[in-house]
Design a protein around this motif. Structure first.
Motif, short mmCIF file in Angstrom:
data_model
loop_
_atom_site.label_atom_id
_atom_site.label_comp_id
_atom_site.label_asym_id
_atom_site.label_seq_id
_atom_site.Cartn_x
_atom_site.Cartn_y
_atom_site.Cartn_z
N ARG A 133 -5.91 -9.86 7.59
CA ARG A 133 -6.38 -10.39 6.32
C ARG A 133 -7.07 -9.31 5.47
O ARG A 133 -6.92 -9.28 4.26
N LEU A 134 -7.81 -8.42 6.12
CA LEU A 134 -8.61 -7.47 5.36
C LEU A 134 -7.91 -6.12 5.16
O LEU A 134 -8.23 -5.40 4.22
N ILE A 135 -6.99 -5.78 6.04
CA ILE A 135 -6.40 -4.43 5.95
C ILE A 135 -4.91 -4.49 5.63
O ILE A 135 -4.46 -3.87 4.67
N VAL A 136 -4.14 -5.25 6.40
CA VAL A 136 -2.68 -5.20 6.23
C VAL A 136 -2.24 -5.95 4.98
O VAL A 136 -1.56 -5.40 4.12
N LEU A 137 -2.66 -7.23 4.87
CA LEU A 137 -2.14 -8.07 3.79
C LEU A 137 -2.44 -7.51 2.38
O LEU A 137 -1.56 -7.50 1.53
N PRO A 138 -3.68 -7.05 2.10
CA PRO A 138 -3.91 -6.54 0.74
C PRO A 138 -2.95 -5.42 0.36
O PRO A 138 -2.44 -5.38 -0.76
N GLN A 139 -2.67 -4.51 1.30
CA GLN A 139 -1.74 -3.42 0.99
C GLN A 139 -0.31 -3.93 0.91
O GLN A 139 0.45 -3.55 0.00
N ALA A 140 0.05 -4.80 1.87
CA ALA A 140 1.44 -5.29 1.91
C ALA A 140 1.76 -6.07 0.65
O ALA A 140 2.79 -5.86 0.02
N LEU A 141 0.86 -6.95 0.24
CA LEU A 141 1.15 -7.82 -0.91
C LEU A 141 1.20 -7.02 -2.20
O LEU A 141 1.96 -7.32 -3.10
N ARG A 142 0.38 -5.94 -2.28
CA ARG A 142 0.44 -5.12 -3.48
C ARG A 142 1.79 -4.41 -3.57
O ARG A 142 2.41 -4.35 -4.62
N ASN A 143 2.26 -3.92 -2.42
CA ASN A 143 3.56 -3.23 -2.43
C ASN A 143 4.71 -4.16 -2.75
O ASN A 143 5.78 -3.73 -3.12
N VAL A 144 4.47 -5.46 -2.56
CA VAL A 144 5.56 -6.42 -2.62
C VAL A 144 5.73 -6.98 -4.03
O VAL A 144 6.73 -7.60 -4.34
N ILE A 145 4.78 -6.68 -4.93
CA ILE A 145 4.82 -7.31 -6.26
C ILE A 145 6.14 -7.07 -6.99
O ILE A 145 6.76 -8.03 -7.47
N PRO A 146 6.66 -5.84 -7.07
CA PRO A 146 7.94 -5.67 -7.80
C PRO A 146 9.07 -6.50 -7.19
O PRO A 146 9.84 -7.13 -7.92
N ALA A 147 9.16 -6.53 -5.87
CA ALA A 147 10.23 -7.32 -5.23
C ALA A 147 10.03 -8.81 -5.49
O ALA A 147 11.00 -9.56 -5.63
N MET A 148 8.76 -9.24 -5.58
CA MET A 148 8.50 -10.66 -5.88
C MET A 148 8.96 -10.98 -7.30
O MET A 148 9.51 -12.06 -7.54
#
Lengths: 392, 411
Positions: free
Chosen positions: B321-336
């Motif tokens: 919740r604190l380390i992986v998801l914030p980075q993963a979700l930011r990287n995923v914005i264009p694909a979303m």
């Protein structure tokens, strides 16, 4: 792992904090929740089907469909399963013709976008940016209603050069028919093919021995052509062109298809090609610039650079996403339902309309697509593994 | 170089133009041939297109504009939709300000220059939307919609300006603004005796289905993505089965399921409306795709990040919740955004099961007695296509811009 050594001896955590116990409990819980929900829904489904006097099994597949498929001589009295199979056949007819077409068109446009000719590059760019931002269903309906349906009516079709019969119902062109002696031609062609393979192997060995270019594809192709010409002359014109003939509204001879088939084909090829073009462009751009420079340093010609350096690397990147687009193409053929081309989705839709149970029919529909998709993705995975081995 | 007369300047300019032409259009004999053939073809197409555009009779669009925009939304409640528009523009203004403010704070913290987006860049980025709005307003029969649209623009700008006064706590939690805005929108349009979303239609319903579909599918997709990366084999296999099953079938089969078979899963004669059933089908379908998008983001987070979390003594859940998801979700914005675009286009499929969206409205309007059998689909369908083109084009350009900004694929 879980036992901790302390000065007082070995202390085990309580079982509800033991990671092994938690893992098992979580998985059992997942199974119970998922299969419980499925069981509940299945139970509801069964009760509702019984309540509405619909069959709960697949026996209805043997009953007559009442579905008519235009231009196929399909008997509406034949069983549902036969109609579904006819639908699958029509889906295949779209895929087999559409996939090569969209590959060619997409590759051409993708390469055109990288052309040094400003006009060509811009035109290709406008094509891609326009088409891929429009819903495919809209393109299909537009092509069908605004292009195909505006063609002449079936009772007064256009017949350009007497080679084609074009109406808004059907488009027919000339076909090839074989006459006696064709068997001899096929045998000679087969011999030509064998000879071509033999020559190809010889050229490869020669090239490996001497270092001269082998040109095996070119020479092999030449061998086949020579055999074909000789065979055609020996067998005495075994293949002839048959033109479609028009008797009132009935077209005999020739080779063609329904207007709805061509609408779907054209619209989906145009749409999917815009995506393929982007993949091709991206893949060519993804080849590092150093590769091109290295090819130039080796004094390769422009064609050689493309053929031996850029394209092999670009293709390796492009093939998996392009196959994904083939899958999308096949899944999009289901949009035929909007313009009445009888592929499997439309047949399912009509069978539901004729009172056959929707849940079972939709499950069959999904299964048909699923078998196809999973087969392709297994093949892509194998291909991916092979492509990766080649490189690194 | 020191003395350049105006005459010399023009000479260099013409030679430069000639050089450009030679380099880009006539460099070799085949390039010249290509230019001539292509130029002739393009001129022909443009000529035909111009002839078509000058020739068309747009009465059908004038008469049916309301049908295209909102379907059969009751006339006497149209002002509710304008309230919705105002809420939306106020929300967009506030949200844009909050995001800009957050970016400023981050840039200051990092000691970087703040880039101010001027109105020129706004026009350059969003010109297709402005053109579309102008075209729509050109087809209205009274000046009232134009005035109301100007009002909406004024509210949006006003909200952007007054957004500076937002409390710091709200700006930090900028996601609150769209959330509150959505609730206010729904209450404004459907609350207090308005018609619910099963009676919405036209382009409005395409937008609502897209936003609602992605929003509802996201939590499910996130769960599936985590499930697919789980170390528990049972959870992993269940997630993989669900994802691969839904990605292997066409969306229309899901919509048929929603329209014809979902009713069998609920006992009794009570039924959800068609809109809700299709929304359920879309959500189930999209969640599989979103799961794959999110999985890509999770895979983009280096393993060292997880190990860093573990070495800090964080629990697996907290690491996620604190380390992986914030980075993963930011990287995923264009694909979303890409997924959003593809759903936006696919919402037209609901027309097949007779939900009155923009595409179906464009078709049924040509069946009206005064317009039927005149080949008017050649007018209404391109008009409908324009809506989707504008939306998809702007979003895909914004997503590329975002990708560059986030530097995805560059690290």
């Amino acid at each position: 792992m879980t036992a901790i050594d302390t000065p007082g001896g070995t202390v085990r955590p309580p079982f509800w904090r033991d990671i092994r116990v938690i893992r098992v409990v979580l998985q059992v819980l997942a199974v119970v929740v998922v299969f419980g929900a499925l069981w509940l829904l299945g139970n509801n489904l069964r009760n509702e089907l019984i309540r509405k006097n619909l069959p709960t099994n697949f026996d209805f597949l043997d009953r007559p469909t009442g579905v008519t498929i235009s231009d196929s001589g399909f008997d509406p009295g034949s069983p549902v399963s036969a109609a579904l199979l006819a639908g699958i056949k029509n889906t295949f007819l779209l895929a087999i013709v559409g996939i090569p077409l969209l590959t060619i068109l997409g590759t051409l446009i993708g390469v055109a976008r990288l052309s040094t000719n400003w006009l060509v590059a811009k035109a290709a760019g406008v094509y891609v940016e326009t088409i891929r931002n429009i819903p495919p269903l809209l393109i299909i309906i537009f092509v069908f209603n605004a292009v195909i349906l505006q063609l002449p009516a079936p009772n007064d079709p256009a017949t350009p050069f007497d080679w084609f019969v074009i109406s808004n119902l059907k488009i027919v062109g000339p076909s090839l028919i074989t006459e006696s002696g064709a068997g001899l031609l096929w045998i000679i062609m087969l011999l030509g093919l064998i000879a071509a393979v033999a020559v190809g192997i010889w050229r490869t060995r020669y090239s490996e021995r001497t270092g001269h270019p082998h040109h095996r594809i070119l020479i092999g192709f030449g061998v086949v052509v020579v055999f074909a010409v000789i065979g055609y002359l020996i067998a005495g014109n075994p293949i002839q062109v048959a033109l479609p003939r028009l008797d009132g509204r009935i077209i005999t001879g020739g080779f063609g298809g329904l207007g709805s088939y061509f609408s779907l084909l054209a619209a989906l090829v145009i749409y999917t090609a815009s995506h393929v073009a982007e993949i091709v462009r991206g893949s060519i751009l993804a080849v590092p610039k150093g590769q091109t420079e290295a090819a130039n340093a080796l004094a390769l010609s422009g064609f050689q650079r493309l053929r031996f350096v850029t394209l092999p690397q670009a293709l390796r990147i492009a093939i998996p996403p392009i196959i994904n687009q083939y899958l999308n193409f096949v899944k999009n053929t289901s949009l035929a339902i909007a313009i009445g081309f009888a592929e499997i989705t439309l047949i399912t839709f009509q069978a539901i309309g004729n009172g056959y149970p929707a849940p079972q029919l939709i499950v069959l529909l999904m299964a048909a697509y699923l078998v196809f998709s999973l087969t392709i993705s297994v093949m892509v995975n194998i291909l991916n593994r092979r492509l990766q081995l080649v490189g690194r | 170089m020191t003395t350049t007369t105006p005459q010399q300047l023009t000479v260099t300019r013409t030679t430069r133009a000639a050089a450009w032409l030679r380099k880009n259009l006539f460099s070799t004999w085949y390039n010249t041939a290509l230019t001539i053939v292509f130029g002739a073809f393009i001129l022909f197409v443009l000529f035909r297109l111009l002839g078509f555009l000058l020739d068309i009779d747009t009465t059908i669009i004038r008469v049916n504009l309301k049908l295209y925009m909102t379907g059969r939304f009751p006339n006497e409640q149209l002002e509710r939709l304008w309230i919705g528009v105002y809420i939306t523009s106020a929300g967009i203004g506030l949200f844009a300000r909050a995001i800009a403010r957050n970016a400023e704070v981050k840039a200051l913290d990092a000691g970087m220059a703040i880039d101010h987006a001027g109105w020129q860049s706004i026009i350059r980025r969003f010109w297709p939307i402005l053109v579309l709005v102008a075209i729509i307003l050109g087809f209205t029969q009274t000046p009232l919609p134009a005035l109301l649209t100007l009002g909406a623009a004024a509210i949006g700008i006003g909200a952007y300006v007054s957004g500076a006064a937002l409390p710091r706590a709200v700006i930090k939690r900028s996601w609150l603004i769209p959330l509150v805005g959505t609730v206010a929108f729904y209450l404004g349009v459907a609350g207090f005796g308005g018609v619910g979303w099963d009676k919405w239609g036209g382009f409005f319903v395409n937008i609502v289905l897209t936003i609602a579909g992605i929003t509802l599918a996201f939590p499910l997709g996130l769960m599936l993505a985590l499930g697919r990366r789980s170390t528990l084999p049972v959870v992993r296999y269940l997630s993989v089965t669900y994802i691969e099953f839904l990605r292997g079938v066409p969306m229309i089969s899901l919509l048929l399921l929603g329209a014809f078979a979902l009713g069998f899963l609920i006992p009794g004669d009570q039924q959800f409306s068609l809109f809700i059933r299709l929304l359920i089908a879309i959500t189930l379908f999209q969640s599989a795709y979103i799961a794959e998008v999110v999985r890509g983001g999770l895979q983009s987070v280096p393993k060292g990040q997880i190990e860093a979390g573990q070495s800090l003594g964080l629990s697996p859940w907290k690491t996620m919740r604190l380390i992986v998801l914030p980075q993963a979700l930011r990287n995923v914005i264009p694909a979303m955004v890409g997924q959003f675009i593809s759903l936006f286009k696919d919402t037209t499929l609901v027309s097949i099961v007779k939900l009155l969206d923009l595409l179906l409205a464009a078709q049924v309007s040509t069946a009206q007695p005064e317009f039927q059998a005149q080949g008017l689909q050649a007018v209404t369908l391109p008009f409908a296509a324009l809506f989707f083109w504008v939306g998809c084009y702007v979003m895909s350009r914004e997503s590329r811009r975002l990708e560059r900004k986030l530097g995805v694929g560059e690290r």
